[in-house]
Every structure is written in C-alpha cells, then in structure tokens.
Write a protein that holds these residues in place. Structure first.
Motif, PDB file in Angstrom:
ATOM      1  N   GLN A 271       0.832  -1.207   0.000  1.00 28.19           N
ATOM      2  CA  GLN A 271       0.000   0.000   0.000  1.00 28.19           C
ATOM      3  C   GLN A 271       0.866   1.257   0.000  1.00 28.19           C
ATOM      4  N   ILE A 272       1.920   1.219   0.827  1.00 34.06           N
ATOM      5  CA  ILE A 272       2.822   2.376   0.894  1.00 34.06           C
ATOM      6  C   ILE A 272       3.512   2.590  -0.457  1.00 34.06           C
ATOM      7  N   GLU A 273       3.948   1.491  -1.065  1.00 30.35           N
ATOM      8  CA  GLU A 273       4.645   1.599  -2.357  1.00 30.35           C
ATOM      9  C   GLU A 273       3.707   2.114  -3.437  1.00 30.35           C
ATOM     10  N   TYR A 274       2.479   1.623  -3.419  1.00 30.13           N
ATOM     11  CA  TYR A 274       1.485   2.046  -4.395  1.00 30.13           C
ATOM     12  C   TYR A 274       1.168   3.539  -4.241  1.00 30.13           C
ATOM     13  N   GLU A 275       1.003   3.982  -2.999  1.00 30.08           N
ATOM     14  CA  GLU A 275       0.681   5.398  -2.761  1.00 30.08           C
ATOM     15  C   GLU A 275       1.831   6.299  -3.207  1.00 30.08           C
ATOM     16  N   ARG A 276       3.065   5.815  -3.037  1.00 29.08           N
ATOM     17  CA  ARG A 276       4.210   6.609  -3.482  1.00 29.08           C
ATOM     18  C   ARG A 276       4.169   6.789  -5.006  1.00 29.08           C
ATOM     19  N   LEU A 277       3.861   5.697  -5.724  1.00 26.30           N
ATOM     20  CA  LEU A 277       3.760   5.788  -7.188  1.00 26.30           C
ATOM     21  C   LEU A 277       2.604   6.710  -7.588  1.00 26.30           C
ATOM     22  N   ARG A 278       1.497   6.605  -6.857  1.00 24.75           N
ATOM     23  CA  ARG A 278       0.278   7.335  -7.193  1.00 24.75           C
ATOM     24  C   ARG A 278       0.412   8.837  -6.923  1.00 24.75           C
ATOM     25  N   SER A 279       1.392   9.205  -6.060  1.00 22.99           N
ATOM     26  CA  SER A 279       1.525  10.603  -5.660  1.00 22.99           C
ATOM     27  C   SER A 279       2.113  11.484  -6.765  1.00 22.99           C
ATOM     28  N   LYS A 280       2.652  10.885  -7.825  1.00 25.28           N
ATOM     29  CA  LYS A 280       3.238  11.680  -8.914  1.00 25.28           C
ATOM     30  C   LYS A 280       2.126  12.238  -9.811  1.00 25.28           C
ATOM     31  N   THR A 281       2.451  13.287 -10.527  1.00 25.02           N
ATOM     32  CA  THR A 281       1.433  13.884 -11.406  1.00 25.02           C
ATOM     33  C   THR A 281       1.381  13.163 -12.754  1.00 25.02           C
TER      34      THR A 281
ATOM     35  N   ILE B 135      -0.209  10.595 -13.721  1.00 21.97           N
ATOM     36  CA  ILE B 135      -0.301   9.136 -13.725  1.00 21.97           C
ATOM     37  C   ILE B 135      -1.718   8.713 -14.112  1.00 21.97           C
ATOM     38  N   GLY B 136      -1.800   7.844 -15.126  1.00 25.63           N
ATOM     39  CA  GLY B 136      -3.099   7.309 -15.511  1.00 25.63           C
ATOM     40  C   GLY B 136      -3.207   5.824 -15.272  1.00 25.63           C
ATOM     41  N   ALA B 137      -2.052   5.172 -15.028  1.00 27.58           N
ATOM     42  CA  ALA B 137      -2.056   3.710 -14.856  1.00 27.58           C
ATOM     43  C   ALA B 137      -0.885   3.287 -13.988  1.00 27.58           C
ATOM     44  N   ILE B 138      -1.174   2.357 -13.086  1.00 28.93           N
ATOM     45  CA  ILE B 138      -0.099   1.745 -12.289  1.00 28.93           C
ATOM     46  C   ILE B 138      -0.240   0.242 -12.425  1.00 28.93           C
ATOM     47  N   VAL B 139       0.849  -0.413 -12.854  1.00 32.43           N
ATOM     48  CA  VAL B 139       0.871  -1.881 -12.896  1.00 32.43           C
ATOM     49  C   VAL B 139       1.922  -2.342 -11.906  1.00 32.43           C
ATOM     50  N   THR B 140       1.532  -3.305 -11.056  1.00 32.57           N
ATOM     51  CA  THR B 140       2.497  -3.828 -10.084  1.00 32.57           C
ATOM     52  C   THR B 140       2.581  -5.345 -10.204  1.00 32.57           C
ATOM     53  N   PHE B 141       3.743  -5.871  -9.881  1.00 32.75           N
ATOM     54  CA  PHE B 141       3.945  -7.319  -9.824  1.00 32.75           C
ATOM     55  C   PHE B 141       4.555  -7.645  -8.467  1.00 32.75           C
ATOM     56  N   THR B 142       4.108  -8.732  -7.868  1.00 27.70           N
ATOM     57  CA  THR B 142       4.725  -9.221  -6.629  1.00 27.70           C
ATOM     58  C   THR B 142       5.081 -10.690  -6.799  1.00 27.70           C
TER      59      THR B 142
ATOM     60  N   ARG C  15      12.157   2.543 -23.839  1.00 26.70           N
ATOM     61  CA  ARG C  15      11.150   1.901 -24.689  1.00 26.70           C
ATOM     62  C   ARG C  15       9.736   2.371 -24.407  1.00 26.70           C
ATOM     63  N   TRP C  16       9.467   2.761 -23.160  1.00 32.67           N
ATOM     64  CA  TRP C  16       8.102   3.122 -22.781  1.00 32.67           C
ATOM     65  C   TRP C  16       8.101   4.409 -21.973  1.00 32.67           C
ATOM     66  N   ASP C  17       6.929   5.028 -21.938  1.00 34.74           N
ATOM     67  CA  ASP C  17       6.728   6.212 -21.129  1.00 34.74           C
ATOM     68  C   ASP C  17       6.528   5.770 -19.673  1.00 34.74           C
ATOM     69  N   ILE C  18       7.545   5.992 -18.866  1.00 34.68           N
ATOM     70  CA  ILE C  18       7.467   5.621 -17.442  1.00 34.68           C
ATOM     71  C   ILE C  18       7.630   6.887 -16.626  1.00 34.68           C
ATOM     72  N   ILE C  19       6.651   7.188 -15.810  1.00 35.86           N
ATOM     73  CA  ILE C  19       6.741   8.416 -15.002  1.00 35.86           C
ATOM     74  C   ILE C  19       7.461   8.112 -13.688  1.00 35.86           C
ATOM     75  N   GLU C  20       7.156   6.956 -13.113  1.00 37.85           N
ATOM     76  CA  GLU C  20       7.809   6.576 -11.843  1.00 37.85           C
ATOM     77  C   GLU C  20       7.887   5.056 -11.775  1.00 37.85           C
ATOM     78  N   SER C  21       8.910   4.568 -11.103  1.00 37.74           N
ATOM     79  CA  SER C  21       9.042   3.110 -10.999  1.00 37.74           C
ATOM     80  C   SER C  21       9.625   2.722  -9.648  1.00 37.74           C
ATOM     81  N   THR C  22       9.319   1.507  -9.229  1.00 34.60           N
ATOM     82  CA  THR C  22       9.859   0.962  -7.979  1.00 34.60           C
ATOM     83  C   THR C  22      10.267  -0.487  -8.209  1.00 34.60           C
ATOM     84  N   ILE C  23      11.461  -0.823  -7.778  1.00 32.53           N
ATOM     85  CA  ILE C  23      11.838  -2.240  -7.684  1.00 32.53           C
ATOM     86  C   ILE C  23      12.329  -2.469  -6.256  1.00 32.53           C
TER      87      ILE C  23
END
Lengths: 148, 82
Positions: A12-22, A24-31, A69-77
C-alpha cells in the motif's frame, strides 16, 4: 526507486508513493512470492543471496532500458535477500505511466530482465531438511525473446 | 592485484567467497579462469562442471575481457532471483 533489503515491504505504501506523482493514468504492479512447491518438491523456506553493488547497478540499468522503450513516469523495484518463509514477498515491481499499455509492458520487461540478469541466487530448504540451489529455468531465458 | 569473487553454489563448493590474484597471473578473464582451475584438482572440477557466468567490475560479460590490476572479477552460476 530501487531497494535491495532484508525486511518486508508494504504494498500500500509503495502504491501510494507511485500514485503521488502527477500525470499518472495507470499503475501496474507485480509481486513475487515464496512458493511452497518447486519442480514437484515441497519447499519449507528459501534463502536469497546477491552480489552487493552489482545488483543495484544492474537494476538501475534495467529501469533505464525500460525508460527508453516506454513512457514511465515513476518506478519501484524492491527485492528482498536473506532468509524468507513460504508465502513471503520476494520482489515488487511497480510502474506508473500515463497509459496502461506502457505500464503493463514495462512491468513485464523489468521482471523478465531481472530474472535473467540481476545477480540473485535462491537456495531452497526442502521439507526433509535438505538444501538445494535453484537451477536457472530455460523458460526465463526464452521470455527475453519477446523483447528482442 | 585482481579481486576475485565467487557467489552462490560456486562459493559454497569452493569454500571461499573472495581471493586476490596477482595481476601478472592473468591478462584476461579466460587466463584467470584457467589459473584458478590449476589451483587445485577440486577447483578444476568445480569450475568446469557447471555453466559459469562472469562479471568484470560488476558488469556481466560473456566474452574474454582484458584485465588490469585493481579489477574486480566475479564468477557465479546462472541467476535465479525474482
């Protein structure tokens, strides 16, 4: 953001961090999780070793390649190392983009490259107490072909 | 000196994670691997028995690379993270 750590992470914390950027229309996550069975054998836990220094460099490079290759606004690994129990989280990849196509593709690309390039090694403890280094899978190598 | 690192199954089987090799012993990664194999019959067996990946100064390389004093060379099995 790239982190290699022993401690668990909170999605949830990681998702909110990604979502906080301007913009953003889509977030895809893998676990990725520790599975209780591998190649038909019962696994009781897992330990993960890595190559400190090279691991982080390698993950930065994979994200750089994805950004070309792609438009990436923010990323987390986040990749965990050390001792892990069944069902524990091993790896988290989150990609935030304007559109879902880029986020889906970049997330899969990062995982495919991480699995074959990043210097992590898994060692399983089986139900009978024996330990075994996990062998690399040919499927993982073949998965790279779609990005050629 | 060249810093040599081993990881995972390889370091377990060799019983060693790190050693220093005189730069004069190996001009390139192929020579370094040959030098290590000659160290001991067990090393020859371990380093020949499995696919062995290598990284020079923390970059994966899949061909023979020239070496200089101060370089860090790592040998390891195919990776299995994720």
């Amino acid at each position: 953001m790239i982190k290699v750590q022993e401690q668990d992470f909170n999605q949830q914390i990681e998702y909110e961090r990604l979502r906080s950027k301007t913009s953003i229309g889509a977030i895809v996550t893998f676990t990725g999780l520790v599975r209780d069975i591998n190649q038909g054998q019962s696994v009781s836990d897992l330990s993960l070793e890595h190559y400190p220094g090279m691991t982080e460099k390698c993950l930065v490079e994979i994200v750089e390649q994805a950004k070309k290759r792609w438009d990436i606004i923010e990323s987390t690994i986040i990749h965990r190392v050390g001792q892990l129990a069944i069902s524990e989280q091993i790896v988290y990849v989150g990609i935030a983009s304007q559109h879902r196509g880029d986020a889906f593709a970049a997330c899969e690309f990062v995982m495919d490259y991480l699995k074959t390039q990043a210097p992590f090694w898994k060692k399983e403890t089986m139900a009978d107490g024996q330990t075994k280094w996990v062998d690399a899978r040919e499927d993982d190598q073949l998965a790279l072909n779609k990005w050629a | 000196m060249i810093k040599v690192l081993f990881f995972a199954k390889l370091s377990e089987q060799l019983g060693l994670r790190e050693l220093q090799v005189a730069a004069s012993a190996a001009e390139n990664t192929d020579q370094l691997l040959d030098y290590l194999k000659q160290y001991d019959p067990k090393w020859e067996q371990v380093l020949s028995a499995q696919p062995c990946l290598k990284a020079v100064n923390q970059n994966m390389v899949n061909h023979n690379v020239p070496l200089n004093s101060g370089d860090e060379v790592a040998f390891f099995p195919p990776v299995t993270g994720g």
